[in-house]
Scaffold this active site. Structure first.
Site, mmCIF file in Angstrom:
data_model
loop_
_atom_site.group_PDB
_atom_site.id
_atom_site.type_symbol
_atom_site.label_atom_id
_atom_site.label_comp_id
_atom_site.label_asym_id
_atom_site.label_seq_id
_atom_site.Cartn_x
_atom_site.Cartn_y
_atom_site.Cartn_z
ATOM 1 C CB SER A 245 15.635 10.181 2.667
ATOM 2 O OG SER A 245 15.702 10.118 1.256
ATOM 3 C CG ASP A 246 9.962 11.820 4.462
ATOM 4 O OD1 ASP A 246 10.156 12.525 5.532
ATOM 5 O OD2 ASP A 246 9.163 10.682 4.538
ATOM 6 C CE1 TYR B 24 10.736 3.901 5.627
ATOM 7 C CE2 TYR B 24 10.410 2.403 3.709
ATOM 8 C CZ TYR B 24 10.466 3.657 4.139
ATOM 9 O OH TYR B 24 10.048 4.536 3.419
ATOM 10 C CE LYS C 211 4.227 10.124 -2.280
ATOM 11 N NZ LYS C 211 3.059 9.703 -1.363
ATOM 12 C CE LYS D 250 8.082 10.631 0.387
ATOM 13 N NZ LYS D 250 6.935 10.620 1.274
ATOM 14 C CG ASP E 172 4.368 12.996 0.887
ATOM 15 O OD1 ASP E 172 4.250 13.774 1.731
ATOM 16 O OD2 ASP E 172 4.591 11.650 0.906
ATOM 17 C CG ASN F 226 6.635 13.105 4.033
ATOM 18 O OD1 ASN F 226 7.186 13.508 3.026
ATOM 19 N ND2 ASN F 226 6.347 12.056 4.509
ATOM 20 C CD GLU G 128 1.135 11.650 0.147
ATOM 21 O OE1 GLU G 128 1.179 11.657 -0.905
ATOM 22 O OE2 GLU G 128 1.661 11.019 1.103
ATOM 23 C CD GLU H 131 2.719 9.074 5.043
ATOM 24 O OE1 GLU H 131 2.745 9.833 4.128
ATOM 25 O OE2 GLU H 131 3.540 8.802 5.936
ATOM 26 C CG ASP I 34 -0.938 3.783 6.885
ATOM 27 O OD1 ASP I 34 0.172 4.086 6.345
ATOM 28 O OD2 ASP I 34 -0.748 2.704 7.684
ATOM 29 C CG HIS J 203 0.869 6.117 3.276
ATOM 30 N ND1 HIS J 203 1.391 5.466 4.506
ATOM 31 C CD2 HIS J 203 2.332 6.782 2.827
ATOM 32 C CE1 HIS J 203 2.825 5.454 4.618
ATOM 33 N NE2 HIS J 203 3.235 6.188 3.833
ATOM 34 N N GLY K 185 3.866 1.707 0.932
ATOM 35 C CA GLY K 185 5.427 1.613 1.164
ATOM 36 C C GLY K 185 5.821 1.052 2.429
ATOM 37 C CD GLU L 288 3.259 6.216 -1.047
ATOM 38 O OE1 GLU L 288 2.288 6.306 -0.465
ATOM 39 O OE2 GLU L 288 4.011 6.884 -1.385
#
Lengths: 444, 444
Positions: A33-34, A42, A228, A230, A258, A260, A284, A311, A334, A361, A363, A392
């Site tokens: 979550s960000d 995902y 890192k 968020k 970050d 986002n 970021e 990213e 990415d 980037h 994840g 990352e």
């Protein structure tokens, strides 16, 4: 198209480009979550290239999405199948530069971009699947397959269209030739120690301060020298969380933040300044990924705090300008956003030309698995250094991959199996198939 | 979702979002051919919003593509249906700003962009269909529906995210209030004379010099004061064609040239300088639509020849930077590339703030029909002038529309029927349906 398994390898063809819609219900826990992605599931629009070579090898790769829209991404990949099925395996794997350009420059499909959004990510997935296949045929992990290629052959992978005001084929050759003498030594060091990583695991927005502190402590204990957080939903919360994190890890550990894309330019400047007492290492995605001039303005205002993005950068032309404009301190490639390995080679070369470090980037689904190959190749054959560079690391969903990333003492260990490491277990592909796999039918 | 036709209008809901794949086999004649689009089949991913209001009104609009990939575009539109079907017609039509933001900011679908490519064009098509419906309910053509809106309501249409370093809501209100006093007078003038047009009909790459000269003569005779030539495939051919065109039309007619992104920065500069003796008025799409700094470099080098771009500009953030960087003399909005009427209002306001004229891109399928409304609104309520402004006109495929554009003496006449003029005849939608319509089945 026949799929006879006994066909001689030299005349082998690509017989199928399969596309699977695979989704993980990650929104159930607030992992991932960000400020802009409150509840991601995902997902992967997953590609399998099949051949009639009879060697049992397939090309696997994926485009990553966050749930809804994964079907659109799958449709975009399927639209490329007529350009791929029927091609000679030798020809594709023997000239991946020409193959990638043939997909990028389809004069009708490019209207959907050009070179951006779903159609470009589709190109990236198919191109990456071809690299997986080519590296498997060569019996090497992609980082090594690339890292042993002659400079001239690497230059031939790059589409220089729209780059020549910043990077020419001659520039690229020069960079690669300068790095050539140290390749073997760096390969040996990489196999021994791995490539530095940082972890985002402690810093998701949905976590309590206690969970943040616990995970940050665990990260440092596990050997990471950078974590890192968020940020971007609430300034008050962010200041508190940053303080908790800094007090937990001490002064010697880098803490990146970050946003986002959450802010306009002035908001970004104000917010980052409010976090400055806790020494964030980089900010970021402070604003729109399309806003080159905005990133330049933020960077000018918040230095020495570094500006990082990538990213969501659509293609090499935008990276080129971020570098030309002095808008970024860190280039975040990415593996699944741009047009695949080929375009990422171009971006690595651009970053090297401008002397800007690349910190990928990752994840999502399989992004760690794929992108480690690019950083390791960069270390071996392009920039020739891993200094101030980290990949990352997020500890999600690796159990679904047949050659998952291996982390030791805050480093990615170099993959040893042939290919791009993007291949998932057949059971995972079945179980998480959307909407008909058992994980999803059980939810309805 | 019930589709009862007798439901009272106040509680009416959107009952369906239909998506049709419609393609015209335009590649059979070289109409529409340019340096990057050698054989386009002009296509529409066509949207119909249906309601249970019982008033017989539907919202029609489309995303334009050039053939392959129209199915991907249709899939992207279909992915938005869950966000639309079931909504109150009153609420959607009463706050189109909120409606458009709800589509743009879906936290999962935005991963496919953000705000670019197929998913953003899909948003544009759905938002435009909602404007068509809202204007029909108001009984007005969109240009007039917009041109009679109070400035505050127009400001509320705009998503200012990522714009505030160049355009604030206060700036926007100021621009609109300054233009308010002359609205009625300009509306009257528009109804009387129409809005200036230019024509691309003579200049497609596939045409012979004779056809070019004949069509250029006809264009001037028909009242056009500007024509456009496609360039970028062969310098020798372009110099000859430019000479033919200039000799045919004389010094008093503007000739724009359009490279459709074909060049790198230095190529663009060299090529345009070679054409300079024949006084091109603007060079359109000299290089990548993502290359803001590249356009700025070209503009600096080729002035007083103007630089124009826009048909492939993904969103308002890129337009913002083209203006901030002094990279363009002409902003070419497109009705079907960005997020619909709402984002185009933002772009018109940005252009007005920077004092740069807007000369829309059109052609394709229905692009002339839709974009005329935006230029006419700009004239009535934003920039307040049509000086040095022209809407592109291409005489393709208008016969398929129920309210086709009307051209007289080199001007677009103002549409009088309610809506956005994007509605196609039911027979055309059936006949050109892909792949099952009779036009296509007859080809297999």
């Amino acid at each position: 198209m026949s799929s006879a398994v006994s066909a001689p390898s030299a005349s082998a063809r690509i017989t199928a480009l399969d596309v699977l819609d695979v989704r993980f219900p990650t929104s159930e826990h607030l992992d991932g979550s960000d400020a802009m992605n409150p509840e991601p599931d995902y997902s992967a629009a997953y590609v399998i290239l099949r051949t009639d070579a009879g060697d049992g090898l397939e090309g696997h790769a994926l485009a990553f999405t966050t749930g809804r829209g994964n079907d659109v991404q799958a449709a975009a990949i399927a639209a490329l199948a007529p350009h791929v099925v029927g091609l000679s395996v030798e020809e594709v794997c023997g000239d991946l530069g020409a193959f990638s350009r043939s997909l990028v420059h389809d004069p009708q499909l490019r209207w959907l971009g050009p070179e951006k959004g779903a159609i470009h990510m589709a190109t990236g997935a198919v191109v990456n699947a071809a690299w997986d296949l080519a590296a498997k045929r060569a019996g090497k992990p992609v980082w090594r397959f690339l890292g042993e290629m002659p400079p001239e052959e690497l230059v031939a992978q790059v589409d220089f269209r729209w780059l020549s005001d910043a990077l020419t084929p001659e520039d690229a050759l020069d960079i690669l030739c300068r790095a050539e003498p140290g390749r073997q030594e760096r390969t040996a060091r990489l196999l021994e120690r791995g490539y530095p990583a940082y972890t985002t695991t402690p810093g998701w927005l949905g976590y309590s301060d206690e969970k943040l502190a616990r995970l940050a402590r665990e990260a440092v204990a596990a050997g990471f020298t950078q974590i890192k957080l968020k940020v971007g939903a609430s300034l008050e919360d962010d200041v508190r969380r940053m303080q908790v994190a800094r007090e937990t890890v001490g002064a010697g550990i880098r803490i990146a933040v970050d946003a986002n894309q959450r802010w306009d330019v002035q908001d970004a400047i104000d917010w980052v300044r409010a976090l400055a007492p806790y020494q964030p290492y980089w900010i970021e995605e402070p604003t729109s990924p399309d806003d080159i001039l905005g990133h330049a303005a933020v960077r000018k205002a918040v230095g020495p705090i570094k500006v990082a993005t990538g990213e969501h950068i659509a293609n090499r032309v935008v990276f080129k300008q971020l570098l030309q404009a002095g808008a970024v301190d860190i280039v975040q490639i990415d593996s699944a956003r741009v047009g695949g390995v080929n375009e990422n080679i171009a971006i690595l070369l651009l970053a090297s030309k401008f002397g800007v470090p690349v910190c990928p980037h990752a994840g999502g689904v399989g992004l760690c698995e794929m992108v480690q190959h690019l950083s390791m190749f960069d270390y071996v054959a392009v920039s020739g250094t891993a200094e101030n560079r980290v990949i990352e690391y997020v500890d999600h969903l690796h159990e679904h991959f047949t050659d998952p990333v291996r982390i030791a003492d805050g480093h990615y260990l170099a993959p040893e199996l042939p290919g791009l490491s993007a291949q998932m277990h057949p059971e995972s592909l079945k179980e998480y198939a959307y909407p008909d796999g058992p994980v999803w039918t059980a939810r309805v």
